[in-house]
Design an enzyme around this catalytic site. Sequence first.
Site, short mmCIF file in Angstrom:
data_model
loop_
_atom_site.label_atom_id
_atom_site.label_comp_id
_atom_site.label_asym_id
_atom_site.label_seq_id
_atom_site.Cartn_x
_atom_site.Cartn_y
_atom_site.Cartn_z
N ASP A 88 -7.51 5.46 -1.49
CA ASP A 88 -7.13 4.23 -0.81
C ASP A 88 -6.39 3.29 -1.75
O ASP A 88 -6.95 2.79 -2.72
CB ASP A 88 -8.41 3.55 -0.29
N CYS B 119 0.81 -1.22 0.00
CA CYS B 119 0.00 0.00 0.00
C CYS B 119 0.85 1.28 0.00
O CYS B 119 0.53 2.24 -0.70
CB CYS B 119 -0.99 0.00 1.16
N HIS C 260 -5.55 0.30 -1.20
CA HIS C 260 -5.86 -1.10 -0.93
C HIS C 260 -6.90 -1.68 -1.90
O HIS C 260 -7.22 -2.87 -1.82
CB HIS C 260 -6.36 -1.25 0.51
#
Length: 466
Positions: free
Chosen positions: A423, A299, A425
């Site tokens: 994000d 990440c 992820h």
Amino acid sequence: MVLVDPESAVILRLRGPLKLKCQLDSTDVVLMQKAISRTFEVLRLQVKSESCVLAVCDSPVLIWPNKCVFEEISPDTPCEDIFQLIQTDDQETGGKRSTKKKNRKGLSASVINLSLMMEVTNPGPLPAPILTRTVQKSHFLFTTLPMDCAVCTSSSNTIKDGCGRLLEALTRQLFEMEKVTLQQMRGATLCVPEPLHFLLPEPDGLVTVVFPRGVPDKELEAQRKELHEQFKLPDDRPYFRRANAYHFPNEPYKDGYLRNPHAVLTHPTLDNGKVYLVQGIYSYHHYMQDRMDDNGWGCAYRSLQTVCSWFQQQGYVEHCVPSHKEIQQALVDVGDKQASFVGSRQWIGSIEVQAVLNHLLGVTSKIMFVSQGSELSSKGRELANHFLTEGTPIMIGGGVLAHTILGVAWSETTGEIRYLILDPHYTGAEDLQVITEKGWCGWKGPDFWDQTAYYNLCLPQRPRAI
């Protein structure tokens, strides 16, 4: 040319080749330049002649602007009605191409693409051919000029008016190409001029600049300084590097990454609050891209790639967005990691992101440390000031997670704050609707953060350069 109202703005873009053919009978520099100037004048006369034809791409519309002849439409047809005649790539039942008006939602303006053509035959009887033979030594110059003009107009304006403005822009561009060609001429070798479009802050809007093709940006600083002075732009950030060139909304990015997914989001409403956002363009990097399975450990690498893409696409650096292996090798090169780190699945954090940005891009960063996530809600002033002055994406790491902060909504009076989070992820496809509706790019409250975990924030600093 100003893009002020996305709902009513239309960009007319005209592209096509013009053949520059010039016979040089002397090696004298002045005589060669005069011969080239005469050739450019011939091209400008062609543009003004009745043989000039503009074809609306993916449609049956043909326009002879200097004869006021319009096929399939009338001269008074509003520009917005042209979209009804443009075929899209959507397939209807039976395999036919759709001619429905294109969906213009989310675009800075709708684009009508036109092709520049010249009639090569004339009506009437043909004269008998005459052959002549001349023996002399001369140098013949031949190149193709990549004409590319764009004008912004209201959707209610007529196509006749738009075509008139396109011809004016085409004539101006030929003058600019002549100027660049003569400036860059080395002996009898021509440098092909290259038109580029740039979207400047209002009131300038969309402007076109001609640069010499093949000459790197670092050798064009003097020209950029003149442009900054001409348009009264600040001298601490680039506006006219090739990476700053305007990306027309109807052209997909070739690399497949989404750009600025946050642009479609609605801003949160706070009492006496203001929104402070990333300035410019970035690409969204997340898990599982580039045929790389980094789910569960990559990440921070992906957040770093997003940050690097911002510096690349603002024109500050020419370095490509680094891969995981290149990031790991950079940390080995600066002495932060052992050689065995390359090819591993080890995490990195904000300090490593700072080191990589400095080593690969020459970009410095500030580190903000908070001992627990609950303290982040008190950092509104610092974060707002960062986006106001630097405008770069922020990488934040805490616990076992990393994210990218793209902006904040903050109320100075109440202290209330929201964070615009990208994000890394996410593991799905490049689907803007899924990414925004499922919150992979969205506004988050203070409870988004682990209230007891410590966080380091890497705040990259914008280089002062043009």
